[in-house]
Scaffold this active site. Sequence first.
Site, PDB file in Angstrom:
ATOM      1  N   ASP A  83       0.848  -1.192   0.000  1.00 47.95           N
ATOM      2  CA  ASP A  83       0.000   0.000   0.000  1.00 47.95           C
ATOM      3  C   ASP A  83       0.880   1.237   0.000  1.00 47.95           C
ATOM      4  OD1 ASP A  83      -2.356  -1.362   0.068  1.00 47.95           O
ATOM      5  OD2 ASP A  83      -2.587  -1.283   2.233  1.00 47.95           O
TER       6      ASP A  83
ATOM      7  N   ASP B 246      -4.728  -3.069   4.877  1.00 45.88           N
ATOM      8  CA  ASP B 246      -5.269  -2.583   6.148  1.00 45.88           C
ATOM      9  C   ASP B 246      -6.792  -2.618   6.204  1.00 45.88           C
ATOM     10  OD1 ASP B 246      -5.827  -0.558   4.389  1.00 45.88           O
ATOM     11  OD2 ASP B 246      -4.436   0.896   5.278  1.00 45.88           O
TER      12      ASP B 246
ATOM     13  N   ASP C 266      -9.378  -5.860   1.945  1.00 44.26           N
ATOM     14  CA  ASP C 266      -8.053  -6.400   1.591  1.00 44.26           C
ATOM     15  C   ASP C 266      -7.906  -7.856   2.030  1.00 44.26           C
ATOM     16  OD1 ASP C 266      -6.987  -4.133   0.386  1.00 44.26           O
ATOM     17  OD2 ASP C 266      -6.327  -3.282   2.285  1.00 44.26           O
TER      18      ASP C 266
END
Length: 983
Positions: free
Chosen positions: A392, A699, A703
């Site tokens: 990310d 997070d 996901d």
Amino acid sequence: LSDLTYLFLSLLGTSVAPPTPSGDYGIGQEQLASMSRDPNNTVLQQYGGVKGLSNMLRTNLETGIFGDETDLLNRRNAFGSNTYPQKKGRSFLRFLWEAWQDLTLIILIVAAAASLALGIKTEGIKEGWYDGGSIAFAVFLVILVTAISDYRQSLQFQNLNEEKRNIQVEVMRGGRAVKISIFDIVVGDVVPLRIGDQVAADGVLITGHSLAIDESSMTGESKIVHKDHKSPFLMSGCKVADGVGTMLVTGVGINTEWGLLMASISEDTGEETPLQVRLNGVATFIGIVGLAVAVTVLAVLLGRYFTGYTKNADGSAQFVKNHTGISTVVDDVIKIVTIAVTIVVVAVPEGLPLAVTLTLAYSMRKMMADKALVRRLSACETMGSATTICSDKTGTLTLNQMTVVEAYVGRKSTNPPDDSSQLNPEVNSLLSEGIAQNTTGNVFVPKDGGEIEVSGSPTEKAILSWGVKLGMKFDVIRSETKVLHVLPFNSEKKRGGVALQRANSEVHIHWKGAAEIVLASCSSYLDSKGSLRSIDEDKEFFKAAIDDMAAKSLRCVAIAYRSYELNNLPADEESSDRWVLPDNDLVLIGIVGIKDPCRPGVKDAVEICIEAGVKVRMVTGDNLQTAKAIALECGILASEADATEPNIIEGRVFRELPEKEREQVAKKITVMGRSSPSDKLLLVQALRKQGEVVAVTGDGTNDAPALHEADIGLAMGIQGTEVAKESSDIIILDDNFASVVKVVRWGRSVYANIQKFIQFQLTVNVAALVINVVAAVSSGDVPLNAVQLLWVNLIMDTLGALALATEPPTDHLMHRSPVGRREPLITNIMWRNLVIQAMYQVIVLLVLNFWGREILNLKNDSTGHATNVKNTLIFNSFVFCQVFNEFNARKPDEINVFRGVTKNRLFMGIVGFTVVLQIIIIEFLGNFTKTVKLDLKMWLVSLAIGIVSWPLAIIGKLLPVPATPVSVYFTKPFRHCRQPCNA
């Protein structure tokens, strides 16, 4: 009100017991527990609904409990704490019991007992107990050390499991949103609920919008249950699947179904990793070879004994037919069986699985210090093989410390962005209304005039802080407007909305989200003077403004609204829950650019990954231009020339590719912008099909599929939801990419340490077996007796594992390529080192065995004394060879094996301990080990034999190794295959 409720329910014929006060509270624990166990709205209404229940629990539904120490103590005394009794782990005695269940050790104990009985009978108690007693003591020492080692690892795993259970939860206390441990929640707490959260205790819904709960952990059914005022009861341990809400805690700890369930089960610390499974297979394979050798030795020794070829020290035959007594024969046969069994003990490498356990436990403990909490042991190993990391952007590569640094209201860029004087009052009012109500964050204004506290996600905090600087009165706006419906921010649609009714009955629907997506839904905008204008002619201007901010690494968020007819609102609560907020014909209010600076050190961490052969890919929901700018800043993209498709690609474009083409493109992707969680999942699947070992950071709740699909799922500890953490293998506690790189380093260290120990162990195995077999077959006696071999076994299996398995990672590990899925566990370099060391030890010690009397000038000594000195020297030299072999095994592919050794105090301590014990054994415990004291010359000879193995290892490392792995040709169990069952 409560009296009227009881009267009404009584008239209906419903039997209702009034609440029983408990201390300072209007209701007792038993009634709360009963209401939660058998959810019944009638009982809740009896207590006056959520409002009446909160009054009994002395809770303000807006600001929560007061939350001082006295208040918390009173609540814990009245209703219990949010903890539950845990089943005790296995005791030390249990580990001791399991350690001596090994069949070979049991045989040795039986042999020791028989030898002890016969020895005392034939030689008397003063001299006769040495043989049996020394074997029994050596076996007991092996069992004790093994049990202590296993017990210590068990305690470490228990501590790590405790860390996993210690979830951080947000609660409202005194009007302030605070993060606390899940264990500190008390009855009466007001807990906000968001997507991905774990329901921390039993409770009743206060408010909720599109709230859906996954109750599968409690009910066993994977059905998502929608919660509203008709179904307000929430169970501890469940997960929030969708929506937002707040709940009033009514039950904690053992007074909840989750607490009772957790108290009845114990944490399983017996997980076997793929490497452990493979090594168990290797140990079994070697054990079979050792058993075959031991049977051969037994047959040869028994054959020589009964045919009269085995001689006493004076040269006479040990067995003479019709002359040797039965007790003597039994005693001699027991000694022969003991030797054979001891060969099995040495041959079976119990230390292999132990070494994995030790290095995993050591690595897990050290990784905690490096901000990584391991949830699944196998991830420690797999991380060392990672070939790509899909990371990310927000919070991992960046600091997650966001501030609004640029803002457009109409066509005008406000400079500075928080100067409210540049805004029309009507525009400012609409902007403040949208910011205050369309958020999951909170603004706390202390009554004493202290500093304002803003809570929420980093993006929410940045926008709320900007609103406060513009003069937004958070509490006033929220009290003057009524929320009708909420659509929480969705990572697929990348926006969130709220419908609210103003004091004058006007209905506004506010939207906030990714700038270009919200902009596409706008048909008009408010200029800086508050005039409504068509957006058609100015849309390109706003797109250019978004691109300009994105190029500066800014996250672009648009804020828009629309009016809605009061008559068109859903008529009832059920219709309201199904209402889809209209997102067309929006009026653009403003666009903000949020700065989230790169983390210090992230560029260095990316460079380390590139040097280690690990490709870093950025997968973000942000604008592609923002992603590109951050990727260039972090070093993920080397230059502007690399910033072309398919190196950088939008999630939508990747998603629409045919499957075969998608797999080809996936290998080339470095940056993916505007990606949804499903795009991340598609990327992971495509990379894995191409043979990549994929690590993924995540997070959000959405996901979870990608984290689960990846070889290693890395959840963020600060911003990560509980659903993401549950689906992950490792939790990065500080959300920092540099910590991810440290995990790769530790993963490689685990694998390298296991390889070091395998090289060390197999060298000892081969040398000990060959020496004893050759000596037994040729002379009918073995130079290394049972007690000596048990001592070598202790050095080799337990102390050796402890010394080599706890080697800290070095920078050298990150200069190698990742270990492939099917790369042999024993490399050609290891085979080269192993063969050279084993050959050296075998040759030197066999020369001493057959020609030792001549070499050591013992021809004039008695046969018995000369044999004892020679065998003692062989034993001593063999141990010193293993001591120096431990140093050689530290650096299988480096010339300087002593580099960094002083930093590993445990290694130095174990080597020192081994040498001191060896001196004690030779000089003071000769009766037990069948050794004699050695003079200084003999000690120097032993030391010299051990030392020579070091330069020999250096010379060996200069020899070339074949490119094709040797292991492929003759042993399948050593294969480093992916599936544990193939071991």
